[in-house]
Design an enzyme around this catalytic site. Structure first.
Site, mmCIF file in Angstrom:
data_model
loop_
_atom_site.group_PDB
_atom_site.id
_atom_site.type_symbol
_atom_site.label_atom_id
_atom_site.label_comp_id
_atom_site.label_asym_id
_atom_site.label_seq_id
_atom_site.Cartn_x
_atom_site.Cartn_y
_atom_site.Cartn_z
ATOM 1 N N GLU A 1 7.282 2.220 -2.830
ATOM 2 C CA GLU A 1 7.605 0.914 -3.268
ATOM 3 C C GLU A 1 7.254 0.904 -4.942
ATOM 4 O OE1 GLU A 1 6.579 -3.594 -1.957
ATOM 5 O OE2 GLU A 1 5.384 -1.987 -1.152
ATOM 6 N N LYS B 1 13.268 -7.540 -1.505
ATOM 7 C CA LYS B 1 12.382 -7.308 -0.481
ATOM 8 C C LYS B 1 12.447 -8.739 0.113
ATOM 9 C CE LYS B 1 7.383 -6.341 0.694
ATOM 10 N NZ LYS B 1 6.294 -5.680 0.134
ATOM 11 N N CYS C 1 7.870 -1.855 3.094
ATOM 12 C CA CYS C 1 6.526 -2.299 3.414
ATOM 13 C C CYS C 1 6.097 -3.247 4.367
ATOM 14 C CB CYS C 1 5.585 -2.338 2.021
ATOM 15 S SG CYS C 1 3.866 -1.869 2.350
ATOM 16 N N SER D 1 -31.445 7.195 -6.298
ATOM 17 C CA SER D 1 -32.758 6.622 -5.843
ATOM 18 C C SER D 1 -33.658 7.287 -4.996
ATOM 19 C CB SER D 1 -32.538 5.310 -5.291
ATOM 20 O OG SER D 1 -31.765 5.252 -4.307
#
Length: 712
Positions: A45, A114, A175, A360
């Protein structure tokens, strides 16, 4: 007689606004598809400009540059001889659309906008584009003059149409349209479309791939057909990692599947399919009868090409591709590879000198370090020429050829344990041993004099000296003394990130600082604003503590790091308060809730859209049962406590480090989870309703208990 067709789809590592690089990767994918004999090539896309351009889609320049690059692809004779499905944004009648352009031999056949736009979570497509919510409707589109000169066309069809060749019909889905209730492939299949293309910009989330592939396989199993899924891959320039996994599916069976996590910039997936299999599958159903009942047909644009050669029956080189098992990664593997690929893309495209991480000795910074190690391992294992070029460019060493992940880490990864008098020997030792195993350049330091200087400065200025609660100080003093340690670590992190390469005699840019706050701590606000969680990027900011532990257990075995077992068994602690024989600071005790509870709160709040009352009701049904066996009062107290701390710490989310998106319940305020900064943390109306529910539950329980006693 079989009708064999070789088809290609691809994963492309496109980058927002990288027009020339995107063009070159598109052309490379076309050439690779042709080399494998494909007659149709499908790409991701918006592959011309990159999917993640965000508000750059508002700029008219972007559309002009996209057409210019597309014109260069059309002009390139090497891209002819194959039907091309390419993603591009287009302005039609002054309105911006997310489009596919279908072309053949340098001629545009169709611009297909789309129909349904993604507009929730990470996606804001309706902010930039307009949906073409007119199925089967089409108009003429006036081409830009320079494109007309290339194609010889003044106008082309713009709309929801299909392509017809001499032997089949093709249709486009983009999509989000696959995820909608009325997916276009349904009506297209009823109008004779046999090959569906889907061009996506679908990002990675833990455990999401099975949903995506289930939709594709179910669509073709139900309707029959060939489905070509293409996807973006890599870091497009934001918090998302697009995880590729292009595939070709026929009648519910996967014939080809691309990799989900890889450093490959271009990956082309091909398969040879027999169109007769689609026709046989459909003839077993009532699709033909239903198709005759469709009142409105698609406009079919003819392309004078035959995808299936007449001689394919006698051509032994055209062997139909056999189905294969779908490959899924474990969530632990997804954590190992997804953020690692994202970190690699971010580093090579930012052209910084590497990464710096405050280590850490706890599991969060440990997980972050192991993800960086995974990145280094992917670089060493890659056989891509571009990867070698990138690592040499980053290290400013044209001869560098790493043999082990530690070779890469020694040049690109810097860590530091910033200890104080509140730090334990165990955490310091764990940090040191992990750095040695990974191969990072490690600095072990004490910062007590820095903390003392700041506290002394405050005392001189105010005449007051704060002391820890354990020594008789107030909660306000206690919290302030913890916060100053955390914030000074952030200041030191950026100092070391800028100067460590210089101390090693390396003339490279500064380092990117990595944050290591997990999604649950962000949700609860269990971190100091502008402490060492404030960094450049955070690979674990959307991953739960529970999943991180599973990842570390996986890495202990698969990366052969026995030291990781010590991190798994250690009690999570911030080590910001003094340690005595009777007291050791504990994260879960400080928060008043466990990490598992936090994950459940987060999912109910974001994914299930629960407010305080709805959350209480759901959790009472869950937690009043074994193994929890909590009373209504206990569940109510936990729910109220969560919402209180979530609310008072919401302001911290507005300043959080950009994090790799991996979970749907991420509290990231910058893109994903937009909530008010200032709200009443007591939620008085909802709390009163919860209290009423508790009374009703207790009354009913009392009646049940009394009834049972009378029966006995």
């Amino acid at each position: 007689m079989g009708h064999y067709v070789t088809l290609a789809t691809c994963n492309l590592n496109q980058w927002a606004l990288d027009f020339e690089g995107n063009r070159d990767r598109i052309v490379q994918s076309i050439l690779e598809a042709k080399k494998q004999g494909a007659k149709l090539r499908v790409g991701p896309e918006l592959e011309i400009c990159g999917y993640g351009c965000l508000d750059h889609f508002s700029e008219n320049d972007l559309y002009q540059h996209s057409w210019e690059v597309y014109g260069e692809i059309l002009q390139n004779k090497e891209t002819h001889g194959i039907i091309l499905d390419i993603g591009i944004p287009v302005i039609h009648k002054s309105i911006k659309y997310n489009c596919r352009i279908i072309s053949y031999d340098g001629k545009i056949l169709l611009i297909r906008p789309k129909l349904y736009l993604a507009n929730d979570g990470n996606y804001r497509e309706m902010r930039y584009f307009t949906p073409w919510n007119r199925p089967k409707y089409f108009e003429d589109h006036q081409l830009p003059s320079h494109i007309s000169k290339i194609t010889g066309q003044l106008r082309v069809t713009f709309g929801d149409c299909i392509i017809e060749t001499a032997d089949t019909r093709l249709g486009c889905e983009t999509c989000e349209e696959l995820f909608t209730p009325q997916s276009p492939h349904i009506t297209m299949s009823l109008d004779g479309v046999e090959i569906f293309t889907n061009s996506s910009g679908s990002h990675h989330e833990l455990r999401k791939l099975d949903t995506r592939l289930a939709l594709i396989t179910e669509a073709t199993k139900r309707c029959g057909g060939v489905y070509l899924y293409a996807n973006q891959r890599g870091c497009d320039g934001d918090r998302l990692y697009y995880d590729g996994c292009a595939c070709i599916v026929v009648n519910g069976e996967v014939l080809a599947q691309g990799s989900q996590f890889s450093l490959k910039e271009v990956e082309v997936i091909c398969a040879t399919v027999d169109l007769d299999d689609v026709r046989s599958h459909r003839n077993q159903k009532s699709a033909g009868t239903q198709a005759n009942n469709q009142l409105e047909k698609y406009k079919a644009i003819y392309c004078d090409v035959q995808l299936s050669p007449d001689v394919c029956m006698y051509d032994t080189s055209m062997t139909p591709t056999k189905p294969k098992e779908i490959k899924y990664h474990l969530p632990e593997e997804e954590i190992a590879f997804g953020p690692a690929c994202w970190l690699w893309d971010y580093l090579r495209r930012s052209k910084c000198g590497g990464y710096f991480l405050p280590l850490s000795g706890g599991i969060d910074s440990c997980a972050t370090a192991v993800i960086v190690y995974s990145m280094c391992k992917l670089v060493v294992d890659s056989d891509e020429e571009q990867t070698l070029k990138d690592i040499r460019a980053l290290t400013h060493d044209p001869q560098f050829t790493p043999k082990t992940p530690q070779d890469v880490a020694s040049k690109l990864f810097h860590t530091s344990f910033m200890g104080t008098e509140n730090s334990s020997v165990e955490t310091r030792t764990r940090a040191k041993h992990l750095a040695e195993k990974i191969g990072s350049f490690h600095v072990d330091l004490n910062m007590d004099n820095l903390v003392s200087a700041v506290v002394s400065l405050f005392e001189v200025a105010t005449g007051k000296k704060p002391i820890f609660k354990i020594f008789g100080g107030s909660q306000t003093e206690n919290l302030a003394l913890q916060n100053i340690q955390a914030r000074l670590r952030m200041v030191l992190s950026y100092l070391f990130a800028q100067l460590l390469p210089w101390t090693r005699g390396k003339s490279v840019p500064g380092l990117l600082v990595l944050g290591s706050a997990n999604v649950d701590e962000c949700l609860r606000g269990y971190l100091t604003k502008y402490d060492c969680s404030s960094a450049d990027i955070n690979p674990i900011g959307s991953i739960s503590k529970t999943d991180l532990k599973r990842f570390i257990a996986w890495a202990e075995k698969n990366f052969e790091m026995p030291i990781l077992h010590e991190f798994l068994t250690a009690t999570p602690t911030a080590e910001l308060e003094p340690i005595t024989k009777d007291y050791v600071q504990s994260d879960e005790r400080d928060m008043g809730m466990t990490y598992d509870e936090l994950s459940r709160f987060g999912k109910l709040r974001k994914i299930d859209k629960c407010g305080p009352l709805a959350m209480f009701i759901k959790l009472y049904h869950e937690w009043s049962q074994p193994p929890h066996n909590l009373t209504a009062e206990q569940v109510a107290e936990k729910v109220k406590r969560f919402w209180f701390f979530y609310a008072i710490n919401r302001h911290k989310m507005t300043t959080m480090t950009p994090a790799y998106h991996a979970e749907q319940y991420s509290p990231d305020d910058n893109r994903f989870d937009l909530r008010p900064i200032l709200i009443n943390p007591r939620f008085p109306f909802a709390s009163a309703k919860i209290d009423e529910m508790v009374k009703i539950i207790n009354k009913r329980q009392k009646e049940i208990d009394e009834s049972n006693l009378s029966v006995d």
